[in-house]
Design a protein around this motif. Structure first.
Motif, PDB file in Angstrom:
ATOM      1  N   ALA A  15       0.828  -1.207   0.000  1.00  0.00           N
ATOM      2  CA  ALA A  15       0.000   0.000   0.000  1.00  0.00           C
ATOM      3  C   ALA A  15       0.866   1.262   0.000  1.00  0.00           C
ATOM      4  CB  ALA A  15      -0.941  -0.016   1.197  1.00  0.00           C
ATOM      5  N   ASP A  18       2.375   1.806  -3.389  1.00  0.00           N
ATOM      6  CA  ASP A  18       1.406   1.793  -4.484  1.00  0.00           C
ATOM      7  C   ASP A  18       1.661   0.642  -5.450  1.00  0.00           C
ATOM      8  OD1 ASP A  18      -0.862   2.739  -5.770  1.00  0.00           O
ATOM      9  OD2 ASP A  18       0.266   4.087  -7.069  1.00  0.00           O
ATOM     10  N   PHE A  73      -6.384   0.710   3.985  1.00  0.00           N
ATOM     11  CA  PHE A  73      -5.484   0.975   2.856  1.00  0.00           C
ATOM     12  C   PHE A  73      -6.315   1.069   1.575  1.00  0.00           C
ATOM     13  CE2 PHE A  73      -3.223  -1.820   5.893  1.00  0.00           C
ATOM     14  CZ  PHE A  73      -2.223  -0.945   6.314  1.00  0.00           C
ATOM     15  N   LEU A  76      -4.823  -0.112  -1.728  1.00  0.00           N
ATOM     16  CA  LEU A  76      -4.279  -1.467  -1.812  1.00  0.00           C
ATOM     17  C   LEU A  76      -4.972  -2.227  -2.938  1.00  0.00           C
ATOM     18  CD1 LEU A  76      -2.558  -3.804  -0.609  1.00  0.00           C
ATOM     19  CD2 LEU A  76      -4.550  -4.336   0.830  1.00  0.00           C
ATOM     20  N   ASN A 120     -10.563  -2.832  -5.619  1.00  0.00           N
ATOM     21  CA  ASN A 120      -9.259  -3.241  -5.100  1.00  0.00           C
ATOM     22  C   ASN A 120      -8.778  -4.632  -5.490  1.00  0.00           C
ATOM     23  OD1 ASN A 120     -10.801  -1.492  -2.889  1.00  0.00           O
ATOM     24  ND2 ASN A 120      -8.644  -0.998  -2.776  1.00  0.00           N
TER      25      ASN A 120
END
Length: 191
Positions: A15, A18, A73, A76, A120
């Motif tokens: 996270a 990136d 996050f 994430l 995600n």
């Protein structure tokens, strides 16, 4: 389970930097202490293993959602490779239904699990040869288009004609757009 403290340093590093974390089976699923167990007592045969491996991905996606990883996050990204993809739609529906019924247990999960999955989670699809005729369109319609990502272990030996059967907009997203979005950090590093 990805939501447990054991994996926290990896999750935090992905996270923070990136990066998309790719989860791929290694052949020991269900046999290592702390990993999700496969159903039943097996698998005793490779065919059983292949049929049950999607459970490992489903358990880890549920853990990431319900343990609040995507709340803590929000950038994430998790990509699941070699777990198949025909199970994703029904797993999302079940996760949404359980969340609606039991939200009091996980008040930090502020939106339906399918929303977190669309934002995600990426499911890497490499081959569709085990699907019945015509099933690809039905299965891909159940999965958020943002969650489907093309990938292949053996691009030269595989029949990739299934890609051409996808609607053009989805084909562009699956074969290019989702990869650029999912691995955008790598693009920035290369520049």
């Amino acid at each position: 389970h990805l939501g447990t403290p054991f994996y926290r340093p990896i999750i935090e590093a992905a996270a923070r930097n990136d990066l998309t974390l790719i989860i791929h089976p290694g052949g020991k699923e269900g046999t290592i202490v702390g990993t999700p167990a496969l159903a039943g007592i097996g698998p005793r045969f490779h065919g059983e293993y292949e049929c049950l491996i999607c459970q490992v991905a489903a358990v880890n996606i549920a853990s990431a959602v319900y343990d609040g990883l995507f709340v803590e996050f929000p950038n994430l990204r998790l990509a699941f490779a070699a777990f198949g993809f025909d199970w994703v739609g029904p797993a999302m529906w079940r996760m949404d239904a359980e969340w609606r019924a039991m939200r009091i247990d996980v008040p930090w999960v502020a939106q339906a699990p399918s929303k977190y999955i669309a934002q995600n989670v990426r499911i890497i699809v490499s081959e569709t040869d085990a699907l019945p005729e015509g099933a690809l369109a039905e299965i891909t319609a159940m999965i958020p288009p943002s969650s489907i990502l093309f990938g292949s272990n053996t691009p030269f030996d595989s029949d990739l004609s299934w890609v051409d059967t996808l609607p053009e907009a989805l084909r562009e997203q699956v074969c290019h757009g989702n990869a650029v979005e999912s691995f955008r950090r790598l693009e920035a590093i290369a520049a």
